[in-house]
Design an enzyme around this catalytic site. Sequence first.
Site, mmCIF file in Angstrom:
data_model
loop_
_atom_site.group_PDB
_atom_site.id
_atom_site.type_symbol
_atom_site.label_atom_id
_atom_site.label_comp_id
_atom_site.label_asym_id
_atom_site.label_seq_id
_atom_site.Cartn_x
_atom_site.Cartn_y
_atom_site.Cartn_z
ATOM 1 N N LYS A 1 -17.936 24.998 41.487
ATOM 2 C CA LYS A 1 -17.970 23.577 41.147
ATOM 3 C C LYS A 1 -17.024 23.342 39.967
ATOM 4 O O LYS A 1 -17.090 24.062 38.980
ATOM 5 C CB LYS A 1 -19.391 23.166 40.753
ATOM 6 C CG LYS A 1 -20.352 23.173 41.931
ATOM 7 C CD LYS A 1 -21.716 22.668 41.529
ATOM 8 C CE LYS A 1 -22.690 22.720 42.688
ATOM 9 N NZ LYS A 1 -22.367 21.765 43.766
ATOM 10 N N ARG B 1 -29.088 25.300 52.061
ATOM 11 C CA ARG B 1 -29.526 25.369 53.463
ATOM 12 C C ARG B 1 -29.747 26.809 53.919
ATOM 13 O O ARG B 1 -30.551 27.074 54.809
ATOM 14 C CB ARG B 1 -28.531 24.614 54.351
ATOM 15 C CG ARG B 1 -27.138 25.178 54.376
ATOM 16 C CD ARG B 1 -26.117 24.172 54.903
ATOM 17 N NE ARG B 1 -25.775 23.154 53.899
ATOM 18 C CZ ARG B 1 -24.973 22.117 54.117
ATOM 19 N NH1 ARG B 1 -24.408 21.944 55.299
ATOM 20 N NH2 ARG B 1 -24.732 21.253 53.158
HETATM 21 N N1 BES Z 1 -26.810 21.576 44.809
HETATM 22 C C1 BES Z 1 -25.763 20.950 45.520
HETATM 23 C C2 BES Z 1 -26.031 19.476 45.854
HETATM 24 C C3 BES Z 1 -26.245 18.528 44.717
HETATM 25 C C4 BES Z 1 -25.237 17.658 44.345
HETATM 26 C C5 BES Z 1 -27.458 18.434 44.070
HETATM 27 C C6 BES Z 1 -25.421 16.759 43.330
HETATM 28 C C7 BES Z 1 -27.651 17.517 43.047
HETATM 29 C C8 BES Z 1 -26.626 16.672 42.680
HETATM 30 C C9 BES Z 1 -25.500 21.689 46.831
HETATM 31 O O1 BES Z 1 -25.780 23.034 46.830
HETATM 32 C C10 BES Z 1 -24.048 21.502 47.147
HETATM 33 O O2 BES Z 1 -23.246 21.907 46.360
HETATM 34 N N2 BES Z 1 -23.755 20.900 48.290
HETATM 35 C C11 BES Z 1 -22.420 20.685 48.696
HETATM 36 C C12 BES Z 1 -22.343 20.965 50.180
HETATM 37 C C13 BES Z 1 -20.951 20.929 50.744
HETATM 38 C C14 BES Z 1 -20.150 22.112 50.224
HETATM 39 C C15 BES Z 1 -21.044 20.970 52.240
HETATM 40 C C16 BES Z 1 -22.060 19.232 48.428
HETATM 41 O O3 BES Z 1 -22.876 18.362 48.677
HETATM 42 O O4 BES Z 1 -20.974 18.988 47.933
HETATM 43 ZN ZN ZN Z 2 -24.189 24.270 46.137
#
Ligand code: BES
Ligand code: ZN
Length: 479
Positions: free
Chosen positions: A259, A333
């Site tokens: 991130k 997931r």
């Molecule tokens: N933990 C994050 C999602 C999240 C985003 C939680 C903002 C709380 C606030 C999750 O693991 C994630 O990073 N999801 C990705 C998935 C993508 C790579 C398909 C996302 O939503 O960007």
């Molecule tokens: Zn994530």
Amino acid sequence: MNISIHKVVAVSNKKNSIYLCNNKNATSVLPFSTAEKTYIKQEIEKKEKKLIGINRFTHRVFLQVVEEKKETHLLLESCRKSGAVLCAMLNELKETSVTIVDTNNNGEEALAFAEGMALANYQFLQYKMQKTRNPNSLNKINIHSNKVNNGAINELQIMIAGTIAARDLVNETPAVLTATKFSKEMTRLGKEAGFTLDIFTKSKIESLKMGGLLAVNKGSNEPPTFNVLEWKPKNAKNKKPYVLVGKGVVYDTGGYNIKVGVGMETMKCDMAGGAAVTGALFTIAKAKLNVHVIGLIPATDNRIDGKAYVAGDVITISNGKTVEVLNTDAEGRLILADALVYAQKYKPELVIDLATLTGAAVAAVGPYGIVAMGTADEKTKNKLKESGNNVYERLAEMPFWEEYDELIKSDIAEIKNIGGPYAGAITAGKFLQHFVDYPWMHFDIAGPAFLSTKDSYRGKGGTGYGVRLLFDFFKKISN
Ligand code: BES
Ligand code: ZN
Ligand code: ZN
């Protein structure tokens, strides 16, 4: 500061009080002098004020004009918000207690007002130094109402305690709240409330072949845990258990799909689903509800290391299904898949998973509600939506059409862990659907679980979202 709530039969005229009233009774039935009444009338009619305070030197008397709303749940939410405003005011004045007087003779309003106050009074002060700590002074709420009994007050206190427990877990820092520490906290809360906890360590997780949880954990210095929480009363109303599954990513760096920018700084909240399940079990057990409920929480962090999983890996979930990992940041997931497979052995009545799963859910509804989808029947969905409205943790149901299934097909494995550029919250749900064989709902709480700006009684930081909704839902089943 934790607040205790009590029912009182008399209102002292020497202590702080707040009269809940409406436009009609504001200046008639209440114990104010003629001069005060003139002042109140002016404030309400000319200045359109809803909260009026009168300084009686040794104490204060407040008057809250409860807003008129078309629907009960909107009315109750406005009471919670008004409670939060008064809470801030009393703390500013360094007051320690207040009596809510239910002039409208509507117990629900008084309880919601107290709820808003108590939740707004929450602070996470763990890392403040003594001199800047400044804990809230308010610690006691009295309720004077013919319509409120001690049972209702007890349930309210339990609901608040469960919500606060979840907030504390979310707000705890990543270096402290490892998967193992998370399990320890569940043990502590289980002892306090009465639910049992079975903690699977890494070797047991390996023997169960939980390939999703193990893959995400590969980059970590800390072992994963898989937690089974259970509340099984003798006289449970349900034969088949309800199962709650919570995402317990104690910190999400994204892994090698790291991130960047502002994405990572709030990711201690990525176990908010697990915290909500823990908080819910706490409330259900503490209130001794007549319902058999199991909580499943897979816990790990998602980090970078020479051993970490990478985009391109293919992993195998505990039911034998292969997954092509195309993004290490779509880790939630993967660990939920193992937990959902594990839930199958209970032949459950219903499974609800709660997870901060996708940024797409944040984009869809913001912090104002839960992105929901699933295979439960309409009656169950409606009951959940009703509970969501009651406590104002509302559900926004997404379409769950089979066309979305196409988006997660993999060339080399059964499925892949990301979909296309759109409908990201739904494709995440579709991924999870591969691991369920029972009635099921998926709640993506990524929007409201953690707030960067204050929202009334929900505050800043961890909100405990999901706890109150689940408690409301199971209370109805238990009764
Ligand atoms: N933990 C994050 C999602 C999240 C985003 C939680 C903002 C709380 C606030 C999750 O693991 C994630 O990073 N999801 C990705 C998935 C993508 C790579 C398909 C996302 O939503 O960007
Ligand atoms: Zn994530
Ligand atoms: Zn995550």
